[in-house]
Design an enzyme around this catalytic site. Structure first.
Site, PDB file in Angstrom:
ATOM      1  N   CYS A 194       0.807  -1.223   0.000  1.00 21.68           N
ATOM      2  CA  CYS A 194       0.000   0.000   0.000  1.00 21.68           C
ATOM      3  C   CYS A 194       0.840   1.273   0.000  1.00 21.68           C
ATOM      4  O   CYS A 194       0.545   2.220  -0.749  1.00 21.68           O
ATOM      5  CB  CYS A 194      -0.967  -0.006   1.189  1.00 21.68           C
ATOM      6  SG  CYS A 194      -0.218  -0.464   2.758  1.00 21.68           S
ATOM      7  N   HIS A 211      -2.481   6.601   4.416  1.00 20.70           N
ATOM      8  CA  HIS A 211      -1.039   6.620   4.678  1.00 20.70           C
ATOM      9  C   HIS A 211      -0.460   7.956   4.218  1.00 20.70           C
ATOM     10  O   HIS A 211      -0.704   8.395   3.081  1.00 20.70           O
ATOM     11  CB  HIS A 211      -0.334   5.498   3.913  1.00 20.70           C
ATOM     12  CG  HIS A 211      -0.623   4.120   4.430  1.00 20.70           C
ATOM     13  ND1 HIS A 211      -1.358   3.879   5.565  1.00 20.70           N
ATOM     14  CD2 HIS A 211      -0.252   2.891   3.948  1.00 20.70           C
ATOM     15  CE1 HIS A 211      -1.441   2.562   5.764  1.00 20.70           C
ATOM     16  NE2 HIS A 211      -0.774   1.955   4.806  1.00 20.70           N
TER      17      HIS A 211
END
Length: 334
Positions: free
Chosen positions: A142, A234
């Site tokens: 990710c 993130h």
């Protein structure tokens, strides 16, 4: 096309299911999970299930493998069991996977459509080499997915070195990956295996397809990965050494980067939006989670620094994998 989602009750699996609701090309026929969930209605296990899937009966993995009956598979199973499952299915069926099991195989692409669409040519190499009718396409870790989208416009300026510190959301660890006690009021400056993935997957994604494999980019990449008490999204602080650079040209390169625009893919969203101060709570859902936000762009000695933010479950996982499949479908590979 008839599709199945493997690991449909997990964090990433649930995201696959939500994103595939009313998809114009891919019709979800089977939701597959562990034997303990088999036979139950999906809505019993997943309370926020889309209405379309609430009454679907969950199929156990063993039963599914005996008779898949679909045209395409999205895999959100744990890496610990994915390798054999993917290889069995890929003998006949295309597999688009979030698992890391085959990312580093020479004939398997790690695909980010806006960055390295030409790496899909590895599919033909893979089919010939393994004598498969299907194939495996992986999407990256990710953090790597978010990072490489932001690095792609910088290739024109000659990337030499990349340094990145990630601040990763707790959903990246799955339902049981972190206890509330561990993450509350805390930052954990270690995620097992994450830094290696960022450093090596980025170089493969940014590498050159040579006809039968990908030559990794000759770029130095160093990462520090941390877990922070954010639910989704993130955030990454990135420092890039470049062969040449002009700060205004780089800002324009970020804002103008849009290589998939003309393809009319169902999940298409503009890949990068510039906002001076990216924040997970404000910006993670941009472009239905597929758009990354870049900001804090500044010149430093030998290059630039900036912050990039993206939704780890969408751009960094299920959404990226669906976009991979859409690209392959559009190009006639499936």
């Amino acid at each position: 096309m008839k599709v199945a989602v493997l690991g449909a009750t997990g964090v990433v699996g649930r995201t696959f299911v939500k994103l595939l609701e009313n998809h114009p090309w891919f019709k979800v026929e089977k939701l597959v999970a562990s034997e303990r969930s088999a036979g139950k209605r999906y809505g019993e296990i997943v309370e926020d299930s889309p209405e379309e899937f609430k009454d679907y009966t969950i199929i156990g993995l063993k039963e599914f493998l005996e008779d898949p009956g679909v045209d395409l598979v999205f895999n959100a199973l744990p890496a610990s069991i994915s390798k054999e499952v993917e290889e069995k299915l890929a003998q006949e069926i295309p597999v688009f996977t979030n698992a890391r099991s085959h990312r580093y195989d020479e004939d398997v692409p790690i695909l980010v459509p806006e960055v390295n669409s030409d790496h899909l040519k590895l599919v033909e190499v893979q089919r010939k080499r393994r004598k498969w009718r299907g194939f495996i396409v992986t999407n990256p870790n990710c953090s790597t997915a978010i990072l490489t989208v932001s690095l792609a416009p910088l290739r024109a300026f000659g990337i030499k070195k990349v340094r990145v510190a990630t601040m990763q959301a707790i959903s990246g660890a799955g339902f049981s990956g972190l206890s509330a006690y561990a993450i509350h009021d805390n930052v954990i400056p270690f995620i097992n295996g994450e830094e290696w993935k960022i450093e090596n997957e980025s170089r493969k994604i940014l590498g050159k397809f040579t006809g039968d494999k990908v030559e990794p980019a000759e770029i130095e990449v160093a990462a520090i990965a941390t877990r922070v008490p954010v639910l989704h999204g993130h955030t990454e602080a990135v420092f890039v050494e470049l062969e040449k650079f002009d700060i205004e040209e780089i800002r324009e390169a970020f804002e103008n980067f849009d290589p998939l625009r003309s393809l009319e893919l169902p999940s298409y969203e503009k890949p990068i939006v510039y906002t001076e101060i990216p924040q997970p709570r404000l910006h993670r859902d941009r472009g239905k989670g597929l758009t990354v936000t870049v900001g804090r762009l500044q010149e430093i000695s030998g290059g630039i620094k900036y912050v990039v933010l993206g939704h780890n479950l969408v751009r960094g996982a299920a959404g990226g994998s669906i976009l991979n499949a859409e690209l392959a479908y559009k190009l006639g590979i499936i």
